[in-house]
Design a protein around this motif. Structure first.
Motif, PDB file in Angstrom:
ATOM      1  N   THR A  18     -72.758 -43.013 -13.470  1.00  0.00           N
ATOM      2  CA  THR A  18     -73.835 -43.144 -12.450  1.00  0.00           C
ATOM      3  C   THR A  18     -75.363 -42.967 -12.682  1.00  0.00           C
ATOM      4  OG1 THR A  18     -73.681 -40.812 -12.148  1.00  0.00           O
ATOM      5  CG2 THR A  18     -72.101 -41.967 -10.832  1.00  0.00           C
ATOM      6  N   GLY A  19     -75.601 -42.654 -14.137  1.00  0.00           N
ATOM      7  CA  GLY A  19     -76.896 -42.363 -14.468  1.00  0.00           C
ATOM      8  C   GLY A  19     -77.062 -40.774 -14.282  1.00  0.00           C
ATOM      9  N   CYS A  20     -76.275 -40.067 -13.922  1.00  0.00           N
ATOM     10  CA  CYS A  20     -76.778 -38.740 -13.712  1.00  0.00           C
ATOM     11  C   CYS A  20     -77.409 -37.991 -14.674  1.00  0.00           C
ATOM     12  CB  CYS A  20     -75.510 -37.796 -13.098  1.00  0.00           C
ATOM     13  SG  CYS A  20     -74.147 -37.754 -14.470  1.00  0.00           S
ATOM     14  N   ILE A  21     -76.878 -38.083 -16.256  1.00  0.00           N
ATOM     15  CA  ILE A  21     -77.709 -37.470 -17.323  1.00  0.00           C
ATOM     16  C   ILE A  21     -78.939 -37.876 -17.391  1.00  0.00           C
ATOM     17  CG2 ILE A  21     -77.444 -36.887 -19.607  1.00  0.00           C
ATOM     18  CD1 ILE A  21     -74.290 -37.036 -19.296  1.00  0.00           C
ATOM     19  N   ALA A  22     -79.030 -39.304 -17.607  1.00  0.00           N
ATOM     20  CA  ALA A  22     -80.227 -39.830 -17.905  1.00  0.00           C
ATOM     21  C   ALA A  22     -81.261 -39.565 -17.016  1.00  0.00           C
ATOM     22  CB  ALA A  22     -80.024 -41.453 -18.211  1.00  0.00           C
ATOM     23  N   LEU A  23     -80.881 -39.815 -15.624  1.00  0.00           N
ATOM     24  CA  LEU A  23     -81.939 -39.705 -14.643  1.00  0.00           C
ATOM     25  C   LEU A  23     -82.300 -38.294 -14.565  1.00  0.00           C
ATOM     26  CD1 LEU A  23     -80.188 -42.166 -12.260  1.00  0.00           C
ATOM     27  CD2 LEU A  23     -81.961 -42.588 -13.862  1.00  0.00           C
ATOM     28  N   SER A  24     -81.388 -37.216 -14.674  1.00  0.00           N
ATOM     29  CA  SER A  24     -81.877 -35.832 -14.626  1.00  0.00           C
ATOM     30  C   SER A  24     -82.779 -35.389 -15.614  1.00  0.00           C
ATOM     31  CB  SER A  24     -80.579 -34.975 -14.779  1.00  0.00           C
ATOM     32  OG  SER A  24     -79.813 -34.949 -13.565  1.00  0.00           O
ATOM     33  N   ILE A  25     -82.402 -35.830 -16.916  1.00  0.00           N
ATOM     34  CA  ILE A  25     -83.458 -35.624 -17.915  1.00  0.00           C
ATOM     35  C   ILE A  25     -84.826 -36.248 -17.567  1.00  0.00           C
ATOM     36  CG2 ILE A  25     -83.987 -36.177 -20.363  1.00  0.00           C
ATOM     37  CD1 ILE A  25     -80.775 -35.991 -20.969  1.00  0.00           C
ATOM     38  N   ALA A  26     -84.880 -37.667 -17.169  1.00  0.00           N
ATOM     39  CA  ALA A  26     -86.024 -38.089 -16.918  1.00  0.00           C
ATOM     40  C   ALA A  26     -86.882 -37.490 -15.791  1.00  0.00           C
ATOM     41  CB  ALA A  26     -85.921 -39.627 -16.802  1.00  0.00           C
ATOM     42  N   SER A  27     -86.045 -36.982 -14.812  1.00  0.00           N
ATOM     43  CA  SER A  27     -86.875 -36.585 -13.738  1.00  0.00           C
ATOM     44  C   SER A  27     -87.287 -34.998 -13.770  1.00  0.00           C
ATOM     45  CB  SER A  27     -85.928 -36.549 -12.553  1.00  0.00           C
ATOM     46  OG  SER A  27     -84.798 -35.769 -12.329  1.00  0.00           O
ATOM     47  N   GLU A  28     -86.743 -34.471 -14.627  1.00  0.00           N
ATOM     48  CA  GLU A  28     -87.119 -33.150 -14.853  1.00  0.00           C
ATOM     49  C   GLU A  28     -87.605 -32.843 -16.088  1.00  0.00           C
ATOM     50  OE1 GLU A  28     -83.709 -30.225 -14.937  1.00  0.00           O
ATOM     51  OE2 GLU A  28     -82.342 -31.675 -13.777  1.00  0.00           O
ATOM     52  N   ARG A  29     -88.119 -33.937 -17.142  1.00  0.00           N
ATOM     53  CA  ARG A  29     -88.880 -33.705 -18.021  1.00  0.00           C
ATOM     54  C   ARG A  29     -89.836 -34.953 -18.233  1.00  0.00           C
ATOM     55  NH1 ARG A  29     -87.200 -29.480 -17.918  1.00  0.00           N
ATOM     56  NH2 ARG A  29     -86.395 -27.960 -19.297  1.00  0.00           N
ATOM     57  N   PRO A  30     -90.837 -35.245 -17.257  1.00  0.00           N
ATOM     58  CA  PRO A  30     -91.560 -36.245 -17.229  1.00  0.00           C
ATOM     59  C   PRO A  30     -92.228 -36.626 -18.519  1.00  0.00           C
ATOM     60  CG  PRO A  30     -92.189 -34.587 -15.309  1.00  0.00           C
ATOM     61  CD  PRO A  30     -91.213 -33.994 -16.335  1.00  0.00           C
ATOM     62  N   GLY A  31     -92.252 -37.815 -18.839  1.00  0.00           N
ATOM     63  CA  GLY A  31     -92.766 -38.210 -20.526  1.00  0.00           C
ATOM     64  C   GLY A  31     -91.625 -38.513 -21.070  1.00  0.00           C
ATOM     65  N   THR A  32     -90.447 -38.090 -20.968  1.00  0.00           N
ATOM     66  CA  THR A  32     -89.304 -38.418 -21.673  1.00  0.00           C
ATOM     67  C   THR A  32     -88.739 -39.776 -21.407  1.00  0.00           C
ATOM     68  OG1 THR A  32     -88.553 -36.154 -21.765  1.00  0.00           O
ATOM     69  CG2 THR A  32     -87.175 -37.754 -22.425  1.00  0.00           C
ATOM     70  N   ARG A  33     -88.654 -40.797 -22.651  1.00  0.00           N
ATOM     71  CA  ARG A  33     -88.073 -41.907 -22.179  1.00  0.00           C
ATOM     72  C   ARG A  33     -86.729 -41.990 -22.810  1.00  0.00           C
ATOM     73  NH1 ARG A  33     -92.162 -41.407 -19.202  1.00  0.00           N
ATOM     74  NH2 ARG A  33     -93.920 -42.718 -19.766  1.00  0.00           N
ATOM     75  N   VAL A  34     -85.717 -42.711 -21.646  1.00  0.00           N
ATOM     76  CA  VAL A  34     -84.233 -42.577 -22.028  1.00  0.00           C
ATOM     77  C   VAL A  34     -83.805 -44.120 -22.249  1.00  0.00           C
ATOM     78  CG1 VAL A  34     -82.047 -41.669 -21.402  1.00  0.00           C
ATOM     79  CG2 VAL A  34     -84.282 -40.400 -20.573  1.00  0.00           C
ATOM     80  N   VAL A  35     -83.037 -44.420 -22.973  1.00  0.00           N
ATOM     81  CA  VAL A  35     -82.153 -45.289 -22.980  1.00  0.00           C
ATOM     82  C   VAL A  35     -80.662 -45.192 -22.827  1.00  0.00           C
ATOM     83  CG1 VAL A  35     -81.444 -47.414 -24.352  1.00  0.00           C
ATOM     84  CG2 VAL A  35     -83.635 -46.249 -24.945  1.00  0.00           C
ATOM     85  N   ALA A  36     -80.303 -45.582 -21.697  1.00  0.00           N
ATOM     86  CA  ALA A  36     -78.899 -45.289 -21.349  1.00  0.00           C
ATOM     87  C   ALA A  36     -77.913 -46.685 -21.389  1.00  0.00           C
ATOM     88  CB  ALA A  36     -78.679 -44.701 -19.711  1.00  0.00           C
ATOM     89  N   THR A  37     -76.754 -46.340 -22.066  1.00  0.00           N
ATOM     90  CA  THR A  37     -76.005 -47.372 -22.221  1.00  0.00           C
ATOM     91  C   THR A  37     -74.651 -47.238 -21.658  1.00  0.00           C
ATOM     92  OG1 THR A  37     -74.536 -46.744 -24.297  1.00  0.00           O
ATOM     93  CG2 THR A  37     -76.863 -47.640 -24.716  1.00  0.00           C
ATOM     94  N   ASP A  38     -74.013 -48.568 -21.287  1.00  0.00           N
ATOM     95  CA  ASP A  38     -72.581 -48.031 -20.851  1.00  0.00           C
ATOM     96  C   ASP A  38     -71.798 -49.699 -21.211  1.00  0.00           C
ATOM     97  OD1 ASP A  38     -71.203 -45.933 -18.616  1.00  0.00           O
ATOM     98  OD2 ASP A  38     -69.940 -47.796 -18.830  1.00  0.00           O
ATOM     99  N   LEU A  39     -70.291 -49.585 -21.337  1.00  0.00           N
ATOM    100  CA  LEU A  39     -69.733 -50.603 -21.516  1.00  0.00           C
ATOM    101  C   LEU A  39     -69.211 -51.305 -20.331  1.00  0.00           C
ATOM    102  CD1 LEU A  39     -68.197 -52.192 -23.889  1.00  0.00           C
ATOM    103  CD2 LEU A  39     -66.170 -50.766 -23.305  1.00  0.00           C
ATOM    104  N   SER A  40     -69.241 -50.773 -19.048  1.00  0.00           N
ATOM    105  CA  SER A  40     -68.958 -50.980 -17.826  1.00  0.00           C
ATOM    106  C   SER A  40     -69.890 -51.835 -17.015  1.00  0.00           C
ATOM    107  CB  SER A  40     -68.409 -50.061 -16.875  1.00  0.00           C
ATOM    108  OG  SER A  40     -68.267 -50.405 -15.652  1.00  0.00           O
ATOM    109  N   PRO A  41     -69.921 -53.209 -16.831  1.00  0.00           N
ATOM    110  CA  PRO A  41     -70.961 -53.775 -16.102  1.00  0.00           C
ATOM    111  C   PRO A  41     -71.388 -53.029 -14.795  1.00  0.00           C
ATOM    112  CG  PRO A  41     -69.550 -55.625 -17.020  1.00  0.00           C
ATOM    113  CD  PRO A  41     -68.906 -54.363 -17.187  1.00  0.00           C
TER     114      PRO A  41
END
Length: 339
Positions: free
Chosen positions: A175-198
Motif C-alpha cells: 500500500t506504500g504504508c512504510i515509504a509514505l510514513s517515512i516521507a511524511s514524518e521526515r520531510p526532506g527524505t526521498r524514498v524509492v519504493a518498489t514492488d513486483l505487483s502491478p
C-alpha cells in the motif's frame, strides 16, 4: 420492528450484535468503523449523533458492508481504507493490509534516516536539475506570459529531488504504508519504493498522490531493486522491507480472514520463511552506503536465524532483533560497517 426508524444508535447496536454472532473478535469496533465509513461521520461524531436517522441509501450501503464483514472479509477491504501511524491509506483486495506491528519497523527506519548524513545532490529519474530548470531557454526571448492565441503550457509534475536529507529504498511497498510514513514524518527524505505487483504499485502511487508526496516518493515496478536507477545503488542510507516471511507450512494455519482474502504472494516466505530475505540480504551491500541500515520485519520464529545470516555474510557493524508491540521478536536491524 421493520417500521421503526433506524437511528445511528439502533444500527450500531444491531450491527455489533450481528457481528458478534458471526465471530468478529472486535464487533463494536467493526460496527463503529463500518458506520463511520457509510455515514461519513467520525467515530466521535457517531456517539454524538445517536438519534440521527439513516437515509435509505445509507441503510442500503450499511446492509452491504455488514454482510461482507459478517462473511469474514477484512474491515480494511470492506471500507477501502485504514489509518496507519499519522496517515490514512486506501486498501484493496490483492494488496497486503498493513499491520500494527509494522509501525515498529517504521520506527527503526526513521532511526536510520535520523543518523544519515545530509549530502546527496542528485535527482531521481530524468527530470532536469534545479539549475537547468531555473534557466530560461537560450532561444526563448519572448516576454513572460502567453501570447495572443497561445495556450499556457501544462505545469510539469515536480521531480523527485534528492537534496539535503537521505535516500531510503523500500522493497515490497504494498500500500506504500512504510515509504509514505517515512516521507511524511521526515520531510526532506526521498524514498524509492518498489514492488513486483502491478496492482500494489498502482495502489501505492494513488496513496502517494492522495497524500501529496509525489515530490518525495518514487514508486517503481520490479523485482527487488531491478527497476531502481543503477546510479542510486550504493547511496541509500536505509533499506527497509516487510517481505513475505511466513513459513510455507504455517500459511494454511493462518486465520481465514487472512488466507481467504490477502495475497499469498505477500505472505509465503518459503520453507523457513526467509527466501525473500536472503535475496534482500544479498542486495543490501550493493544498495546501502557505508554505515547504512537494513531493517526488515520477519516471523517471530525466524528473525533470529535472519540475524545469524547477517553475521555470516560479514561487512556489518551490528545486527539486533527488536520486539513488536506484543513483545514478540519481529524486526531485524543491521548496520553496515563504515569501511
Amino acid at each position: 420492528m421493520s417500521n421503526q426508524t433506524w437511528t445511528i444508535k439502533r444500527i450500531l447496536d444491531w450491527t455489533r450484535g450481528y457481528l458478534e454472532r458471526k465471530g468478529d473478535e472486535h464487533p463494536r469496533l467493526s460496527a463503529e468503523w463500518l458506520l463511520s465509513n457509510v455515514t461519513g461521520l467520525s467515530r466521535v461524531q457517531v456517539y454524538t449523533n445517536f438519534d440521527k436517522p439513516l437515509a435509505p441509501s445509507e441503510l442500503d450501503a450499511m446492509h452491504d458492508v455488514v454482510v461482507r464483514r459478517g462473511r469474514g472479509e477484512p474491515l480494511q477491504y470492506v471500507t477501502g481504507e485504514m489509518p496507519f501511524r499519522h496517515i490514512v491509506l486506501h486498501c484493496e483486495r490483492g494488496v497486503l493490509i498493513p499491520r500494527p506491528e509494522t509501525e515498529v519497523l517504521v520506527d527503526a527506519a526513521l532511526e536510520g534516516v535520523g543518523a544519515a548524513p545530509l549530502s546527496f545532490p542528485a535527482i531521481l529519474g530524468e527530470a532536469p536539475g534545479p539549475a537547468e530548470r531555473a534557466r530560461p531557454s537560450d532561444q526563448d526571448d519572448s516576454p513572460e506570459g502567453e501570447g495572443p492565441g497561445e495556450k499556457a503550457a501544462e505545469p510539469e509534475e515536480p521531480p523527485v529531488l534528492v537534496g539535503p536529507g537521505c535516500r531510503v529504498l523500500e522493497v515490497g511497498t504494498g500500500t506504500g504504508c512504510i515509504a509514505l510514513s517515512i516521507a511524511s514524518e521526515r520531510p526532506g527524505t526521498r524514498v524509492v519504493a518498489t514492488d513486483l505487483s502491478p496492482q500494489a504499485v498502482a495502489l501505492a502511487t494513488r496513496n502517494r498522490d492522495a497524500l501529496g508526496l509525489g515530490h518525495a516518493v518514487a514508486v517503481v515496478e520490479g523485482d527487488l531493486a531491478s527497476a531502481v536507477d543503477p546510479e542510486l545503488m550504493g547511496t541509500f542510507s536505509v533499506l527497509v522491507s516487510n517481505p513475505p516471511y511466513i513459513p510455507s507450512a504455517v500459511v494454511p494455519t493462518l486465520p481465514q480472514e487472512v488466507i481467504g482474502y490477502e495475497p499469498g504472494l505477500a505472505l509465503d516466505g518459503g520453507e523457513d520463511g526467509l527466501d525473500v530475505f536472503r535475496r534482500i540480504l544479498e542486495l543490501a551491500p550493493q544498495a546501502l552506503a557505508p554505515g547504512g541500515m537494513l531493517c526488515c520485519e520477519l516471523f517471530e520464529d525466524n528473525v533470529g536465524a535472519a540475524a545469524e545470516l547477517v553475521h555470516a555474510q560479514g561487512g556489518w557493524a551490528s545486527a539486533e532483533v527488536r520486539e513488536d508491540l506484543t513483545h514478540r521478536p519481529r524486526v531485524l536491524v543491521a548496520i553496515r560497517a563504515m569501511g
